[in-house]
Design a protein around this motif. Structure first.
Motif, short mmCIF file in Angstrom:
data_model
loop_
_atom_site.label_atom_id
_atom_site.label_comp_id
_atom_site.label_asym_id
_atom_site.label_seq_id
_atom_site.Cartn_x
_atom_site.Cartn_y
_atom_site.Cartn_z
N TRP A 69 0.82 -1.21 0.00
CA TRP A 69 0.00 0.00 0.00
C TRP A 69 0.86 1.26 0.00
CZ3 TRP A 69 -4.78 0.09 -1.43
CH2 TRP A 69 -5.61 -1.03 -1.25
N ILE A 70 1.96 1.23 0.74
CA ILE A 70 2.88 2.38 0.70
C ILE A 70 3.44 2.55 -0.70
CG2 ILE A 70 5.08 3.27 1.56
CD1 ILE A 70 4.47 1.96 4.23
N TYR A 71 3.81 1.44 -1.34
CA TYR A 71 4.31 1.48 -2.71
C TYR A 71 3.26 2.04 -3.67
CZ TYR A 71 5.93 -0.26 -7.25
OH TYR A 71 6.30 -0.37 -8.57
N ARG A 72 2.00 1.65 -3.47
CA ARG A 72 0.93 2.11 -4.37
C ARG A 72 0.79 3.63 -4.34
NH1 ARG A 72 -1.83 4.70 -6.64
NH2 ARG A 72 -3.91 4.42 -7.55
N PHE A 73 0.93 4.25 -3.20
CA PHE A 73 0.70 5.69 -3.09
C PHE A 73 2.01 6.50 -3.11
CE2 PHE A 73 -3.16 3.88 -1.19
CZ PHE A 73 -4.12 4.53 -1.95
N SER A 74 3.12 5.84 -3.51
CA SER A 74 4.39 6.56 -3.66
C SER A 74 4.48 7.18 -5.04
CB SER A 74 5.56 5.60 -3.42
OG SER A 74 5.52 5.05 -2.13
N GLY A 75 5.47 8.07 -5.21
CA GLY A 75 5.69 8.71 -6.50
C GLY A 75 6.33 7.76 -7.50
N ILE A 76 6.40 8.22 -8.74
CA ILE A 76 6.91 7.37 -9.81
C ILE A 76 8.37 7.00 -9.59
CG2 ILE A 76 7.44 7.30 -12.28
CD1 ILE A 76 5.03 9.08 -12.76
N LEU A 77 9.21 7.99 -9.24
CA LEU A 77 10.62 7.71 -9.02
C LEU A 77 10.84 6.80 -7.81
CD1 LEU A 77 12.38 11.11 -9.81
CD2 LEU A 77 12.29 9.04 -11.22
N ASP A 78 10.04 7.00 -6.77
CA ASP A 78 10.15 6.13 -5.59
C ASP A 78 9.80 4.70 -5.95
OD1 ASP A 78 10.94 8.21 -3.96
OD2 ASP A 78 8.88 8.71 -3.36
N ARG A 79 8.75 4.52 -6.75
CA ARG A 79 8.36 3.17 -7.15
C ARG A 79 9.43 2.54 -8.04
NH1 ARG A 79 3.10 5.45 -7.96
NH2 ARG A 79 3.35 5.27 -10.22
N TYR A 80 10.03 3.36 -8.90
CA TYR A 80 11.10 2.84 -9.78
C TYR A 80 12.29 2.39 -8.94
CZ TYR A 80 14.72 2.60 -13.33
OH TYR A 80 15.74 2.16 -14.13
N MET A 81 12.70 3.21 -7.97
CA MET A 81 13.81 2.85 -7.10
C MET A 81 13.49 1.58 -6.31
SD MET A 81 16.83 3.42 -5.85
CE MET A 81 17.30 5.13 -6.20
#
Length: 452
Positions: A69-81
């Motif tokens: 759930w934290i990953y779902r609501f993170s930004g694009i760069l955060d999810r990429y990292m």
């Protein structure tokens, strides 16, 4: 299309939430039963501490869903990292886990082969071993995964591209720091009970499968100051807390002056939960005050005594401090508080270490992140070398300080946390230099002798 993409983005969080809930319904009730059985066998244990175990397993089951759930609501760069790191993490964990399990299987293959049901024994053995292996491997996996992930992104100039978007180094690695926190929580939960317990009980599985019995502890000496009795128990069988049966017991009674009066030797000693009596079988009773030499007192093969000692009290001095979780350490420390002959330093040091060891996961990330992020191809190898050197130093430092703490030469809390404090300072120094854009490898290289 946008609606379908949004629905797909919720798929993994929902699936992991459902899976976590299902695991809770399967694991938590079993753990409640295990806790109740433990309390029945050890009624003077830390009851509130053991009753916390099912809730911690519930949290552990739901952690992947929380992360999703934290990953779902993170930004694009955060999810990429996060994706890049998790890919590296899965690769490194699979490789190290396979190497460790195959090595262990090779070492224990002959023991597994000698059992009646080798496959069942292997499954039971490695199911028990998982928490201890996970706690042991996790810091090394984090280090290797971070160095691989950040090194690859640095070579492809992806880190530079992220910085050009206006993000600083700290903001770039923030998802990795969250990962370190999650890993620390997982290690803390395992360290609470299941990691130390699995390390202490894994070999018993093989012994029981081969010989039909195993001993939880051997040659345990217990002094009871109230009754002035000294017990020497040869063996505590694997299920002694349920049966109340001990083997090869010798008991000496002393008078108020500290002189021995009687000695009771028995092949088997059994404690009854109903009437709280001890029944000794295969008895030899000796009068140590007889003159000129001790004489044997005539008695039957079976003797009953109404003594207040219980099997779980007797076993405590024989429990290995490295195999006890937090509730059992609490129980041991409370039972031996104020007793002069009880060496509390190893147990108190391990109690503090149960909380200190998980923090190493976060410190590992703080060390690896600034060394893995480089802005030139020349710096990659140097950063990796420094990170591996610091990792070896961390392992040596932890063993060094723990040894001194258990020996009583350092305060237990300091010996457990000294490695964390030392390497946290190093990690923050490296992190500060990386955030300021200052070189790390070249600066440390200047400190070494040039050899001229």
């Amino acid at each position: 299309m946008a609606g379908a993409s949004t629905v797909r983005s919720y798929l993994w969080p929902v699936l992991l939430t459902v899976l976590g809930g299902f695991l809770c319904t399967q694991i938590v009730p079993r753990e409640i039963i295990a806790v109740n059985e433990h309390i029945l066998g050890f009624p003077d244990t830390d009851i509130s501490g053991h009753k916390l175990r099912p809730y911690l397993l519930g949290v552990l089951c739901m952690l992947p869903a929380i992360a999703a759930w934290i990953y779902r609501f993170s930004g694009i760069l955060d999810r990429y990292m996060a994706r890049q790191f998790l890919t590296s993490f899965a690769l490194c964990m699979s490789a190290l886990l396979a190497v460790m399990l195959l090595t262990d299987l090779q070492n224990n293959f002959s023991d597994f082969r000698d059992t009646e049901n080798p496959m069942d024994v292997v499954i039971s053995y490695y199911s028990i071993l998982i928490p201890a292996v996970f706690v042991f491997l996790l810091p090394y996996v984090l280090l290797l995964a971070l160095l691989y992930c950040l090194g690859k992104m640095s070579r492809h100039q992806e880190i530079v591209a992220m910085i050009q978007t206006g993000r600083g180094v700290f903001r770039i690695v923030l998802p990795l720091l969250f990962t370190g926190v999650f890993c620390s929580v997982v290690c803390l939960i395992f360290n609470y009970h299941w990691g130390p317990w699995s390390e202490g009980n894994k070999d018993l599985i093989i012994d029981v499968a081969k010989d039909g019995q195993a001993d939880r502890a051997r040659s345990v000496l217990y002094r009871d100051s109230d009754s002035r009795r000294v017990w020497l128990v040869g063996a505590f069988p694997y299920q002694f807390e349920k049966t109340g049966t001990l083997r090869n017991v010798t008991i000496r009674e002393f008078n108020s002056g500290g002189h021995p009066t009687k000695k009771l030797e028995a092949d088997v000693a059994q404690w009854s939960r109903v009437d709280k009596n001890w029944t000794f079988t295969g008895v030899q009773l000796i009068d140590l005050q007889a003159s000129p030499v001790p004489i044997r007192i005539k008695t039957g093969d079976t003797v009953t005594r109404t003594w207040h000692e219980t099997p779980w009290q007797l076993v405590k001095p024989g429990l290995d401090h490295t195999h006890l979780g937090i509730p059992d350490l609490n129980s041991w420390l409370r039972a031996n508080e104020g007793i002069e002959w009880a060496n509390r330093s190893p147990y108190l040091t391990q109690w503090h270490y149960r909380f200190a060891q998980p923090v190493i996961c976060l410190i590992t990330i703080l060390i690896a992140a600034p060394l893995g992020i480089v802005f030139s191809r020349r710096g990659i190898g140097g950063g990796v070398a420094i990170a591996l050197f610091l990792c070896v130093g961390m392992l040596f430092s932890s063993t060094f300080f723990l040894t001194f703490g258990e020996a009583g030469h350092m305060p237990p809390a300091l010996s457990a946390w000294a490695t964390n404090i030392l390497f946290a300072v190093i990690a923050l120094y490296l992190f500060n230099r990386r955030m300021a854009g200052r070189p790390i490898y070249q600066s440390l290289k200047k400190l070494l002798p040039s050899g001229e």
